[in-house]
Write a protein that holds these residues in place. Structure first.
Motif, mmCIF file in Angstrom:
data_model
loop_
_atom_site.group_PDB
_atom_site.id
_atom_site.type_symbol
_atom_site.label_atom_id
_atom_site.label_comp_id
_atom_site.label_asym_id
_atom_site.label_seq_id
_atom_site.Cartn_x
_atom_site.Cartn_y
_atom_site.Cartn_z
ATOM 1 N N SER A 66 -0.033 40.878 -1.578
ATOM 2 C CA SER A 66 1.248 40.709 -2.267
ATOM 3 C C SER A 66 2.371 40.738 -1.251
ATOM 4 O O SER A 66 2.232 41.281 -0.152
ATOM 5 N N PHE A 67 3.497 40.129 -1.613
ATOM 6 C CA PHE A 67 4.697 40.206 -0.782
ATOM 7 C C PHE A 67 5.918 39.982 -1.662
ATOM 8 O O PHE A 67 5.818 39.436 -2.768
ATOM 9 N N CYS A 68 7.046 40.458 -1.188
ATOM 10 C CA CYS A 68 8.296 40.310 -1.930
ATOM 11 C C CYS A 68 9.120 39.181 -1.346
ATOM 12 O O CYS A 68 9.086 38.928 -0.136
ATOM 13 N N ARG A 69 9.874 38.512 -2.217
ATOM 14 C CA ARG A 69 10.752 37.447 -1.747
ATOM 15 C C ARG A 69 11.726 38.020 -0.723
ATOM 16 O O ARG A 69 12.184 39.161 -0.853
ATOM 17 N N GLY A 70 12.050 37.245 0.280
ATOM 18 C CA GLY A 70 12.782 37.761 1.437
ATOM 19 C C GLY A 70 14.141 38.339 1.144
ATOM 20 O O GLY A 70 14.654 39.151 1.931
ATOM 21 N N ASP A 71 14.768 37.942 0.030
ATOM 22 C CA ASP A 71 16.103 38.474 -0.264
ATOM 23 C C ASP A 71 16.040 39.783 -1.042
ATOM 24 O O ASP A 71 17.088 40.367 -1.337
ATOM 25 N N ILE A 72 14.849 40.251 -1.386
ATOM 26 C CA ILE A 72 14.702 41.558 -2.046
ATOM 27 C C ILE A 72 14.568 42.596 -0.939
ATOM 28 O O ILE A 72 13.474 42.910 -0.478
ATOM 29 N N VAL A 73 15.703 43.130 -0.496
ATOM 30 C CA VAL A 73 15.704 43.984 0.690
ATOM 31 C C VAL A 73 15.485 45.449 0.351
ATOM 32 O O VAL A 73 15.127 46.239 1.216
ATOM 33 N N ASN A 74 15.718 45.829 -0.889
ATOM 34 C CA ASN A 74 15.586 47.226 -1.280
ATOM 35 C C ASN A 74 14.116 47.570 -1.516
ATOM 36 O O ASN A 74 13.418 46.878 -2.252
ATOM 37 N N ASP A 75 13.634 48.658 -0.899
ATOM 38 C CA ASP A 75 12.228 49.039 -1.017
ATOM 39 C C ASP A 75 11.840 49.333 -2.464
ATOM 40 O O ASP A 75 10.770 48.928 -2.940
ATOM 41 N N PHE A 123 -3.994 30.753 6.242
ATOM 42 C CA PHE A 123 -3.795 29.313 6.085
ATOM 43 C C PHE A 123 -4.273 28.554 7.323
ATOM 44 O O PHE A 123 -4.165 29.031 8.442
ATOM 45 N N SER A 124 -4.782 27.352 7.111
ATOM 46 C CA SER A 124 -5.057 26.449 8.227
ATOM 47 C C SER A 124 -4.497 25.087 7.859
ATOM 48 O O SER A 124 -4.238 24.783 6.696
ATOM 49 N N ALA A 125 -4.264 24.261 8.840
ATOM 50 C CA ALA A 125 -3.634 22.956 8.610
ATOM 51 C C ALA A 125 -4.476 22.072 7.712
ATOM 52 O O ALA A 125 -3.963 21.126 7.107
ATOM 53 N N THR A 126 -5.764 22.362 7.594
ATOM 54 C CA THR A 126 -6.645 21.533 6.757
ATOM 55 C C THR A 126 -6.828 22.124 5.362
ATOM 56 O O THR A 126 -7.650 21.654 4.586
ATOM 57 N N ASP A 127 -6.069 23.160 5.063
ATOM 58 C CA ASP A 127 -6.212 23.827 3.769
ATOM 59 C C ASP A 127 -5.937 22.849 2.632
ATOM 60 O O ASP A 127 -4.927 22.150 2.623
ATOM 61 N N GLU A 128 -6.828 22.792 1.674
ATOM 62 C CA GLU A 128 -6.699 21.850 0.561
ATOM 63 C C GLU A 128 -6.390 22.563 -0.755
ATOM 64 O O GLU A 128 -6.642 22.012 -1.819
ATOM 65 N N GLN A 129 -5.881 23.761 -0.682
ATOM 66 C CA GLN A 129 -5.554 24.492 -1.902
ATOM 67 C C GLN A 129 -4.560 23.696 -2.747
ATOM 68 O O GLN A 129 -3.563 23.192 -2.247
ATOM 69 N N GLU A 130 -4.833 23.604 -4.027
ATOM 70 C CA GLU A 130 -3.961 22.845 -4.925
ATOM 71 C C GLU A 130 -2.682 23.635 -5.189
ATOM 72 O O GLU A 130 -2.725 24.770 -5.661
ATOM 73 N N CYS A 191 7.075 32.035 4.107
ATOM 74 C CA CYS A 191 5.641 32.140 4.371
ATOM 75 C C CYS A 191 5.277 33.623 4.431
ATOM 76 O O CYS A 191 6.146 34.482 4.602
ATOM 77 N N THR A 192 3.999 33.922 4.304
ATOM 78 C CA THR A 192 3.582 35.298 4.534
ATOM 79 C C THR A 192 3.797 35.629 6.014
ATOM 80 O O THR A 192 3.567 34.774 6.883
ATOM 81 N N PRO A 193 4.233 36.842 6.316
ATOM 82 C CA PRO A 193 4.600 37.171 7.702
ATOM 83 C C PRO A 193 3.447 37.128 8.686
ATOM 84 O O PRO A 193 3.682 37.138 9.896
ATOM 85 N N ASP A 194 2.191 37.089 8.205
ATOM 86 C CA ASP A 194 1.062 37.066 9.128
ATOM 87 C C ASP A 194 0.777 35.679 9.677
ATOM 88 O O ASP A 194 -0.087 35.508 10.528
ATOM 89 N N VAL A 225 1.799 27.564 -2.595
ATOM 90 C CA VAL A 225 0.404 27.898 -2.378
ATOM 91 C C VAL A 225 0.393 29.377 -1.996
ATOM 92 O O VAL A 225 1.441 30.026 -1.993
ATOM 93 N N MET A 226 -0.767 29.902 -1.683
ATOM 94 C CA MET A 226 -0.864 31.345 -1.526
ATOM 95 C C MET A 226 -0.051 31.874 -0.346
ATOM 96 O O MET A 226 0.522 32.956 -0.407
ATOM 97 N N ARG A 227 0.022 31.101 0.735
ATOM 98 C CA ARG A 227 0.639 31.606 1.956
ATOM 99 C C ARG A 227 2.060 31.109 2.186
ATOM 100 O O ARG A 227 2.724 31.567 3.118
ATOM 101 N N CYS A 228 2.532 30.182 1.397
ATOM 102 C CA CYS A 228 3.889 29.683 1.605
ATOM 103 C C CYS A 228 4.421 29.053 0.334
ATOM 104 O O CYS A 228 3.638 28.648 -0.539
#
Length: 659
Positions: A66-75, A123-130, A191-194, A225-228
């Motif tokens: 899970s991750f929070c949208r970048g503008d949600i700065v409050n923990d 994620f990889s450049a060939t990822d075909e996730q719908e 994107c996810t930070p990883d 998609v899941m990572r971006c």
């Protein structure tokens, strides 16, 4: 007999062989619940608001992210957002399933879990996730359509490039001004930070490629998609200043450098609200900034009247103000934003002055409150309170942007919220049809989270004292924001109760009985008001007024009668069709009746309420006979109230002596 015995033995063996399968399913779902409990806290504790989790043993292991949208700065807001996403997943799971084996939910705080680790692989450049896609139904038309489409594409290209290069958050926002009558367009990419910068860019570029010649005419879209993911709309949908701007010539205007950590992504001109923050305190806020306004914006050669009288304490507060989220605006900026307070920009009339819609040059839409007169309150009384309220940050609270003080002008600047207040929808039979049950439940949950923040997670305990549908504003996506803190009381963190020897202020239909009769208020006072609001949301009826509810003269008594008779479904407005969400609706009525109990000690805390709303399995207590069971409760207010048919909010302001 022998044949019968063989059949019985066979069935027993078969039952034993089959027993592990449902047990295994139970184990997996139990592991999902463990993840749902832990991941919100882990995500909010991360410096980049991103977390993964693995729970259990094969074959029942659960992999989650899970991750929070970048503008949600409050923990705290981040943790609540992730918990809310899990609650939605569980709420939308079909009754015949205890849990999904795989789940993905794309909202402000995305959540993903699966029994297959490969599903959450980087994620990889060939990822075909719908991708998940959601398109704005409105279409760009007119002679400038082609040019505007080009500007939007340029905005998206630059936004995804900025996001990919913004380590470690991989997050960016932008805005585009076409230079025409077309609305400002706002963009966000993350994107996810990883992910590396290259993988993030590749992921986002693949999504932007989904905008073909036909879909490019749509006025907004969300593609995940899941990572971006990225999103753009012709209205503001995120907090904070845009990180980049595109003007009508396709050239980017100078913008701030990309931010690096959540703690540094503070915005001076954003996180703003609409007609309702501490109006008593807000008037004093302008005094707080009185000297800077004159010092910065008056012509040379003219004396700074306030400057000659400033005390050392005021100098310190002004210094603090320069580093806060408030801004001091030039009166000329306000005149330009409102076209000299043009009548066509007037949104309504409140108790302390008129409210106007305005636009700053960067495209930010604002609501400007032009105070009719000074509050008359001194500087010292509200200094600490104003500094506190200036720092309240939560997605379900309306916040003040800044002020201007010049000569006799005292002006407050708020975020513009396009959908007015909650009462505008729930008490109108046609307009409430625009809100389905899932949206109404989200509004109820949002109000609860906002109150919980005020009572528990802000620096001091804040008791609102005037919670009602007209003081709950709705943003462009119908998310609720509690407003109007003009009557709020603020305590240190170890205090829970107060008493007023002056006259009671607020609105009687939403006022806890101990406050109305004895002047005693506490965090349970707002719990009572919340219960009334929930009953009004569910029924579409006002608690107070001239209309009788069945054999009773107020909504609380009517709800109690139906609950006692097992006819709770009759309370729910017909447009909601109780059959499709009957369990959730019944739980909401139960929770509301617990909130409006006669004795404050019998009411739940807002922490209890949030937990009960987010769970379908927590056992609910049986409510007792509520307050005002058969008493007429009018909608009179004990304070000055100004309303207008086109007002975005009716503002209640106490005229009692300082708190």
């Amino acid at each position: 007999m022998a044949v019968i015995m063989k059949v019985v033995v066979f069935l027993l063996v078969l039952a034993v062989l089959m027993a592990p399968f449902p047990a295994a399913a139970d184990i997996f779902c139990d592991n999902v619940k463990v993840v749902a409990d832990a991941l919100p806290k882990n995500t909010s504790a991360s410096a980049v608001h991103f977390a993964t989790s693995t729970v259990g043993q094969a074959p029942n292991v659960v992999y989650a992210m899970s991750f929070c949208r970048g503008d949600i700065v409050n923990d705290t807001a981040c943790a609540e957002c992730v918990a809310s996403t899990f609650a939605r997943i569980f709420r939308e799971t079909p009754p015949e399933l205890e849990c999904y084996r795989d789940a993905s939910y794309f909202v402000d705080c995305p959540v993903f879990y699966s029994g297959d680790n490969d599903t959450l692989a980087p994620f990889s450049a060939t990822d075909e996730q719908e991708p998940f896609e959601r398109w704005n139904i409105n279409v760009i038309t007119g002679d400038d359509a082609g040019r505007i489409v080009g500007l939007i594409r340029e905005l998206l290209v630059q936004t995804v490039q900025r996001a990919a290069s913004a380590a470690p958050l991989r997050f960016a926002t932008g805005t585009m001004d076409s230079g025409t009558n077309f609305p400002m367009v706002y963009s966000l990419a993350q994107c996810t930070p990883d992910l590396s910068a290259g993988d993030c860019l590749a992921c986002l570029q693949r999504l932007v490629g989904k905008i073909n010649a036909t879909m490019a005419l749509r006025m907004g879209a969300q593609i995940h998609v899941m990572r971006c993911y990225f999103r753009y709309e012709a209205y503001v949908f995120y907090d904070g200043q845009p990180m980049l701007r595109i003007n009508g010539s396709l050239s980017p205007a100078p913008t701030p450098e990309p931010t690096t950590t959540p703690t540094k992504r503070k915005s001076k001109l954003w996180v703003i609200p609409v007609v309702a923050v501490p109006l008593l305190a807000a008037a004093s806020l302008c005094f707080v900034f009185y000297s800077p306004c004159f010092k910065r914006y008056r012509r040379k050669g003219k004396a700074t009247r306030a400057g000659s009288r400033r005390t050392q304490d005021e100098d310190e507060l002004v210094l603090d103000g320069k580093n806060s989220d408030f801004s001091v605006f030039d009166f000329e900026q306000i005149l330009d934003a409102t076209d000299n307070f043009a009548e066509e920009n007037k949104l309504g009339q409140g108790g302390f002055g008129a409210v106007y819609k305005g636009h700053f040059p960067d495209g930010l839409e604002i609501a400007i409150k032009r105070l009719a007169s000074h509050s008359g309150q001194g500087f010292t009384e509200f200094r600490n309170e104003v500094q506190l309220i200036a720092k309240l940050q939560h997605r379900n609270l309306v916040r003040l942007l800044g002020c201007c003080s010049q000569e006799d002008e005292k002006i407050l600047v708020y975020e513009y919220l396009p959908n007015k207040s909650l009462d505008f929808f729930i008490f109108d039979q046609d307009k409430r049809a625009l809100l389905d049950w899932s949206k109404l439940l989200a509004i109820i949950e949002g109000i609860a989270h906002g109150l919980l923040y005020l009572q528990k997670h802000s620096r001091l305990r804040v008791i609102h004292r005037d919670l009602k549908p007209s003081n709950i504003l709705l943003d462009g996506e119908m998310n609720p924001k509690i407003s109007d803190f003009g009557l709020a009381k603020i305590f240190s963190s170890n205090n829970t109760e107060g008493n007023t020897t002056r006259r009671v202020v607020g609105t009687y239909g939403y006022m806890a009985p101990e406050y109305a009769s004895e002047g005693i208020f506490s965090i349970k006072s707002d719990v009572f008001s919340f219960g009334v609001v929930v009953l009004e949301i569910l029924s579409g009826k006002r608690n107070s007024g001239s209309h009788q509810c069945g054999d009773f003269i107020n909504l609380i008594g009517y709800a109690w009668q139906l609950w006692e008779e097992g006819r709770w479904a009759d309370l729910v407005d017909a447009s909601l069709v109780p059959k499709s969400h009957s369990v959730e609706m019944m739980r909401c009525i139960n929770i509301a009746l617990l909130c409006v109990q006669e004795n404050a000690v019998d009411r739940p805390t807002m922490a209890d309420v949030v937990a009960l709303l987010s769970s379908e399995t927590m056992v609910l207590a049986e409510p007792k006979q509520p307050a005002y069971f058969n008493v007429r409760v009018g909608n009179e207010e004990t304070s000055i109230t100004g309303t207008d048919s086109c007002s975005i909010n009716d503002v209640t302001i106490s005229v009692t002596t300082p708190r």
